[in-house]
Design a protein around this motif. Structure first.
Motif, mmCIF file in Angstrom:
data_model
loop_
_atom_site.group_PDB
_atom_site.id
_atom_site.type_symbol
_atom_site.label_atom_id
_atom_site.label_comp_id
_atom_site.label_asym_id
_atom_site.label_seq_id
_atom_site.Cartn_x
_atom_site.Cartn_y
_atom_site.Cartn_z
ATOM 1 N N GLU A 220 -18.409 25.290 9.460
ATOM 2 C CA GLU A 220 -19.437 26.004 10.222
ATOM 3 C C GLU A 220 -20.517 26.408 10.103
ATOM 4 O OE1 GLU A 220 -20.247 27.113 13.216
ATOM 5 O OE2 GLU A 220 -19.002 29.051 13.834
ATOM 6 N N TRP A 227 -18.552 27.289 18.412
ATOM 7 C CA TRP A 227 -17.064 28.405 17.863
ATOM 8 C C TRP A 227 -16.412 28.221 18.698
ATOM 9 C CZ3 TRP A 227 -14.865 29.206 13.745
ATOM 10 C CH2 TRP A 227 -13.678 30.038 13.441
ATOM 11 N N ASP A 228 -16.913 29.278 19.896
ATOM 12 C CA ASP A 228 -15.542 28.994 20.739
ATOM 13 C C ASP A 228 -15.041 28.189 21.514
ATOM 14 O OD1 ASP A 228 -17.145 31.898 20.954
ATOM 15 O OD2 ASP A 228 -18.801 31.139 23.322
ATOM 16 N N LEU A 231 -12.485 27.839 18.391
ATOM 17 C CA LEU A 231 -11.461 27.832 17.979
ATOM 18 C C LEU A 231 -10.215 28.353 18.594
ATOM 19 C CD1 LEU A 231 -11.038 31.295 15.959
ATOM 20 C CD2 LEU A 231 -11.629 31.890 18.672
ATOM 21 N N LYS A 259 -16.574 39.304 22.199
ATOM 22 C CA LYS A 259 -15.542 37.951 20.901
ATOM 23 C C LYS A 259 -15.381 37.980 20.089
ATOM 24 C CE LYS A 259 -18.324 34.759 24.459
ATOM 25 N NZ LYS A 259 -19.254 34.135 23.959
ATOM 26 N N THR A 263 -11.307 36.433 17.831
ATOM 27 C CA THR A 263 -11.796 35.822 16.503
ATOM 28 C C THR A 263 -10.812 36.076 16.042
ATOM 29 O OG1 THR A 263 -13.878 34.501 16.798
ATOM 30 C CG2 THR A 263 -13.408 34.753 14.636
ATOM 31 N N LEU B 260 -18.936 39.590 17.830
ATOM 32 C CA LEU B 260 -18.791 38.855 16.370
ATOM 33 C C LEU B 260 -20.211 38.065 16.248
ATOM 34 C CD1 LEU B 260 -16.447 36.316 15.717
ATOM 35 C CD2 LEU B 260 -17.736 34.911 18.193
#
Lengths: 341, 341
Positions: A220, A227-228, A231, A259, A263, B260
């Motif tokens: 990352e 990231w969305d 995941l 969000k 996660t 997040l």
């Protein structure tokens, strides 16, 4: 007396930095004292972490002070030395910050050994960015044969090495980059197994298609919408070394829903590991191995890298601002001086 | 033929489960075949993870099927055996699910050895909940002398042992619990160094006051607002074993902004480790040590635990629903049958 030009932090940005947050100024350098060396800066490395140093949020490192010189790593030529380990004309790596000349304690600088590769690699693929990729993969990512490794900013100095290290480990490397030119470079020059354009409308499904067996390691370095998309694809026992969040640096998310639960739920349900890190944590234990493993591969051309060199210290702020939105193509450097040779 | 009573999943909940998601029914048990044993369930363990099995989201474990028996671990008496390792009257640990009687393969059950402690501990402090606390701390949390360890649901079966293990390691244990009675128990009976009531209006500042040196290990078993209060207190190189998110299980966050980025930023800036886990991952490597270390301490009374026992299988659904909002006080068990002795 030598006059140095330097770029200082004029004010802290709110949101994206602008050129007004920086100021170019001159200052007289002090005399070289016993144990010190005078340095002429040849190349300045510009890196995303510098955005963090412009803010005063709680962090692993103190922020740059207002009116303080912007921090940064450079490749320099020694112009005068009162330290036994250094002679005029030698090339060293130093943390002079954004400036043309500096006087530093000799204990804080290192000779450059690039195994025959250009000296710029000492602050690129064989320097901090390269070691960030190496140590994050070695200690946290730990790619195994047949696994899938995904990295964004894949044409950049960290991402390009992450993917190539994944390949060396026998894993499948999937890169994410912005635009056709960068994507072609990642696929054809760097030899990633697949590449996905994050500017494409179908980015999330493109990424899913490029990762038919899911994702085992996501390195990352960008955060945000990437990231969305990553995941839902993370596999059981997936690892996420977190070394940067460039998409988040300039302010809050534009999402109007939370969000975080998604996660955390994925972390729990799929036994994911997330670990933030700064390469300095791993220097003592892994730096020597990094140089020994990666140095010869860079010098021989087996590991590839690309540099994006801007001329003139005065252009550093605009180059830095552009980098935060992905305008550079390769490791961003500023050629500050051409040296005496 | 034996008739068993059992509780099946009648429908998947949306949000908080209600009693309508469960159905009590009878079924005829099959004959005991070679290698099998017949079991009478004495105690059923009710645990938060069961909420996850009621949903069909992607997870480490398959969901319970509609009309399938609710999963769960039990302490049972052997009533008939056609397996050489077991005799009628022996007490075993088994995954019969929510039922009064079952026929299982002998290879899937274990004799109970509680070092002289009550048999209920085999599905509590010396069973899965205890091993969750132990392995999460051993492998991920790794508390060191002088560090601060925070855990929520501190009067519960996992949290109470997390804090006591922290104390054994020389760390400072700070518990979070709901209401005066539970807080007093955590402080006075379990011997935590400090306790904070999450129902208090000043919860976040109470927690900060209870952690003057920040938090080094946060054992995450609740999620939600507790995490929001913990996050700003996490120290550099902090560790977060994630074993549960009970506050998130029943649906989406009520926050209208995205939390997040703040979490990811803290992970990056403070080099945090977050790792989801299920205790089964660590059984092979750590279960024997857990039993040897913790078993005698429980039997001798040095490690304390508390049980909340509800009578009758038919009351399991309501007890389970109550647990999800913190109504239990100690390890929640259902006394299904008193056995033949």
């Amino acid at each position: 007396m030598t006059t140095a030009r330097q770029i200082v932090l004029a004010s802290r940005p709110s949101g994206s930095p602008t050129s007004k947050n920086f100021r170019l100024e001159d200052r007289e350098l002090p005399e070289v004292q016993e144990g010190e060396v005078a340095l002429r800066v040849l190349y300045l490395s510009l890196d995303p972490y510098m955005r963090g140093r412009m803010s005063d949020a709680k962090s692993y490192a103190a922020p740059v002070a207002i009116d303080g010189v912007m921090e940064g790593e450079t490749v320099c030529e020694v112009t005068r030395s009162r330290h036994q380990d250094f002679k005029p004309g030698e090339i060293v790596r130093a943390r002079t910050g954004w400036c043309t000349d500096a006087v530093l304690n000799g204990e804080s600088i290192q000779h450059v050994d690039t195994h025959g590769a250009p000296v710029t690699t000492a602050i690129g693929v064989l320097g901090m960015p390269g070691f960030t990729a190496y140590s994050g993969m070695k200690v946290i990512g730990q790619p195994k044969k047949g696994e899938t490794v995904v990295v964004a900013a894949a044409s950049g100095p960290v991402g390009s090495l992450v993917g190539q290290i994944a390949k060396l480990a026998g894993a499948r490397a999937v890169g994410i980059a912005g635009g056709q030119e960068k994507c072609a470079y990642v696929r054809n020059e760097l030899g990633f197994d697949a590449v996905v354009d994050h500017r494409s409308k179908g980015f999330a499904s493109d990424l899913a298609n490029a990762c038919p067996d899911g994702i085992d390691v996501y390195f990352e370095n960008v955060g945000g919408p990437v990231w969305d998309a990553v995941l839902p694809l993370m596999n059981l026992y997936g690892r996420v070394p977190v070394c940067g969040l460039i998409a988040n640096y300039n302010g809050a998310s534009s999402s109007d829903h939370d969000k975080l639960p998604a996660t955390m739920s994925a972390v729990l349900r799929r036994s994911l590991l997330m670990r933030g890190f700064i390469n300095t944590e791993f220097v003592k234990e892994h730096y020597t191995a990094f140089r020994q493993e990666i140095g010869p591969l860079v010098a021989s051309g087996k590991i590839k890298y690309r540099e994006d060199i801007v001329d003139g210290l005065e252009n550093a702020p605009d180059a830095f601002i552009g980098m935060l939105s992905g305008k550079n193509f390769g490791k961003l450097l500023v050629r500050v001086s051409s040296g005496s040779r």
